[in-house]
Every structure is written in C-alpha cells, then in structure tokens.
Design a protein around this motif. Structure first.
Motif, PDB file in Angstrom:
ATOM      1  N   THR A  31       0.847  -1.194   0.000  1.00  0.00           N
ATOM      2  CA  THR A  31       0.000   0.000   0.000  1.00  0.00           C
ATOM      3  C   THR A  31       0.877   1.237   0.000  1.00  0.00           C
ATOM      4  OG1 THR A  31      -1.704  -1.186   1.250  1.00  0.00           O
ATOM      5  CG2 THR A  31      -1.822   1.218   1.247  1.00  0.00           C
ATOM      6  N   TYR A  35       1.598  12.148   0.517  1.00  0.00           N
ATOM      7  CA  TYR A  35       1.312  13.304   1.356  1.00  0.00           C
ATOM      8  C   TYR A  35       2.044  14.528   0.801  1.00  0.00           C
ATOM      9  CZ  TYR A  35      -0.437  10.069   4.951  1.00  0.00           C
ATOM     10  OH  TYR A  35      -1.147   9.118   5.643  1.00  0.00           O
ATOM     11  N   PHE A  45      -2.668  14.458   3.604  1.00  0.00           N
ATOM     12  CA  PHE A  45      -2.954  13.265   2.819  1.00  0.00           C
ATOM     13  C   PHE A  45      -3.502  13.630   1.448  1.00  0.00           C
ATOM     14  CE2 PHE A  45      -3.996   8.952   2.031  1.00  0.00           C
ATOM     15  CZ  PHE A  45      -5.295   8.896   1.538  1.00  0.00           C
ATOM     16  N   GLN A  48      -4.321   7.341  -1.483  1.00  0.00           N
ATOM     17  CA  GLN A  48      -3.709   6.056  -1.162  1.00  0.00           C
ATOM     18  C   GLN A  48      -4.029   5.052  -2.260  1.00  0.00           C
ATOM     19  OE1 GLN A  48      -5.185   3.079   1.976  1.00  0.00           O
ATOM     20  NE2 GLN A  48      -3.437   4.014   3.034  1.00  0.00           N
ATOM     21  N   ARG A  55      -7.646   4.011  -3.356  1.00  0.00           N
ATOM     22  CA  ARG A  55      -8.565   3.484  -2.339  1.00  0.00           C
ATOM     23  C   ARG A  55      -9.264   4.616  -1.592  1.00  0.00           C
ATOM     24  NH1 ARG A  55      -6.923  -1.261   1.846  1.00  0.00           N
ATOM     25  NH2 ARG A  55      -5.349   0.208   2.565  1.00  0.00           N
ATOM     26  N   GLN A  56      -8.546   5.686  -1.360  1.00  0.00           N
ATOM     27  CA  GLN A  56      -9.171   6.851  -0.741  1.00  0.00           C
ATOM     28  C   GLN A  56      -8.395   8.092  -1.133  1.00  0.00           C
ATOM     29  OE1 GLN A  56      -8.723   7.253   3.585  1.00  0.00           O
ATOM     30  NE2 GLN A  56      -7.520   5.367   3.570  1.00  0.00           N
ATOM     31  N   SER A  94       2.905   0.839   3.475  1.00  0.00           N
ATOM     32  CA  SER A  94       2.398   0.040   4.590  1.00  0.00           C
ATOM     33  C   SER A  94       1.887  -1.285   4.050  1.00  0.00           C
ATOM     34  CB  SER A  94       1.292   0.802   5.328  1.00  0.00           C
ATOM     35  OG  SER A  94       0.291   1.232   4.424  1.00  0.00           O
ATOM     36  N   ALA A  96      -1.287  -3.758   3.901  1.00  0.00           N
ATOM     37  CA  ALA A  96      -2.731  -3.619   4.057  1.00  0.00           C
ATOM     38  C   ALA A  96      -3.328  -4.604   5.042  1.00  0.00           C
ATOM     39  CB  ALA A  96      -3.410  -3.775   2.698  1.00  0.00           C
TER      40      ALA A  96
END
Lengths: 115, 114
Positions: A31, A35, A45, A48, A55-56, A94, A96
């Motif tokens: 993931t 930023y 942010f 992502q 995803r968002q 990161s 997920a």
C-alpha cells in the motif's frame, strides 16, 4: 532491507507544467500513500493506492493523480502546476493486511519548487 | 480545517530533563494516535502510538498519554537527549490499520541542549 525510496530528490518546474514523482515502497509492503508537506505545515494526505487502485483520497483537486504498478511502486502526477504546489511530497508505504497498527513508513520526500 | 493541532511550534529542554509535547484534536471519531519524529532531509519516522481504548502507552524513554474527554494527547520523553532534537508530529486516524489516512499536526520542533 531497503526502505521507502523516492525520486527525484529535488525538482524545479514552472507554472503550468506537469510533473511526475516516483516511489518504491518498503520491501513486502503493498500500500502506498502520498502526502504533501508545505513549508511550516504538517503532511497532508493526498491519496492512497492499494491493488493498483485509488482506495481513498484527501481534499486535493483532480490535477493530482496517481498510479500504482503491479510491483507496488507508485507515481504521483500533478498537472497545470501552480506556485502553491511547491512543497515536499512524501510517499509512505504500509501493509494492508495483518497489521496491528497504522504504522506507515515514509520516504525522504521529493522537494518540488514551482517558479 | 486543521483537525489535529500542535500549538507549540518549538520547545527547548536541557539534556536529562523531561520533554513534554502536546497535541489536541477536534474529531471525536479519531480512533488511533501516533507520534512521528522527523530529522532534516529525512522522512518522518514512527515513534510511538496509542489506541483510543488506552490512556497510556510506554516504550523506553517515550510515553504517550491520551485524554479522550479533553481530546488531548501528550508525548513525554524522559530523560531527554541531544539526539532527540527533531521535529515531532502528532497524527491521528479513524482506525488502527494502514488503510486509514493519517491526519497530522503542524509539528513541534524540539531542541535538547547539553
């Protein structure tokens, strides 16, 4: 074990131009989040990516777009650059699934200057 | 609208003393809180975190306290060392897994003097 890497380190563009920033996540991570950190501010942010899809998304205009590749690396594209886009752009990676806590690993960033 | 606020832009502490960095948030839906440390020319690095179901988390010299009713958290560093000199960011998210975006404060620059 390489951490998060970003390229280029620094970039100077003029208003109206387009820019592409690149990010390779930490080994094993799937993931990628982007930023924007303006001078004197905390990171904000942008969006992502997971499984090659956005995803968002944060509160950024459509001039900001991205992509994630099958190897999990990612690109951030900014079109029609404005002076206000001058900032440090941070990539964070990161995992997920299976993470107990929201620790995102950050790269050193790309410093973008728009003249 | 800034949902995470760090009202002290800078803090200076003597080596060996306690450093206390403060953070306030406005969104009561935040469920997970983190502190990141940033040196110049480097990305932020994770320091310590706390879930909203706890009021304290400790890791070596670093302790984070959470007061949900006051929407306030603080980071205590004891004892402070010159190598702790950096910018500290407080961050909050709506959940504890990495799918949630981090909302950052503006940061507090800590200087630990010998």
């Amino acid at each position: 074990d390489a951490g998060v890497t970003q390229s280029p380190t620094h970039l100077i563009k003029t208003r109206g131009q387009q820019v592409t920033l690149r990010c390779s996540p930490k080994s094993g991570h799937d993931t990628v989040s982007w930023y924007q950190q303006a001078l004197g501010q905390g990171p904000q942010f942008i969006f992502q990516y997971y499984e090659e899809e956005e995803r968002q998304r944060g509160n950024f205009p459509d001039r900001f777009s991205g992509h994630q590749f099958p190897n999990y690396s990612s690109e951030l594209n900014v079109n029609a650059l404005l002076l206000g886009d001058s900032a440090l752009y941070l990539c964070a990676s990161s995992l997920a699934l299976g993470t107990a806590y929201n620790e995102q690993f950050f790269g050193p960033g790309t410093r973008l200057t728009v003249l | 609208d800034q949902q995470v606020k760090q009202n002290s832009p800078s803090l200076s502490v003597q080596e060996g003393r306690i450093s206390i960095l403060n953070c306030d948030y406005t969104n009561s839906m935040f469920d997970y809180f983190l502190w990141y440390k940033k040196y110049p020319a480097e990305g932020p690095t994770f320091l310590i975190s706390i879930s909203s179901i706890k009021d304290k988390n400790e890791d070596g010299r670093f302790t984070v306290f959470l007061n949900k009713s006051a929407k306030h958290l603080s980071l205590h560093i004891v004892p402070s060392q010159p190598g702790d000199s950096a910018v500290y960011f407080c961050a909050a998210s709506l959940g504890s897994n990495s799918g949630y975006a981090l909302n950052f404060g503006k940061g507090t620059s800590l200087l630990v003097t010998p």
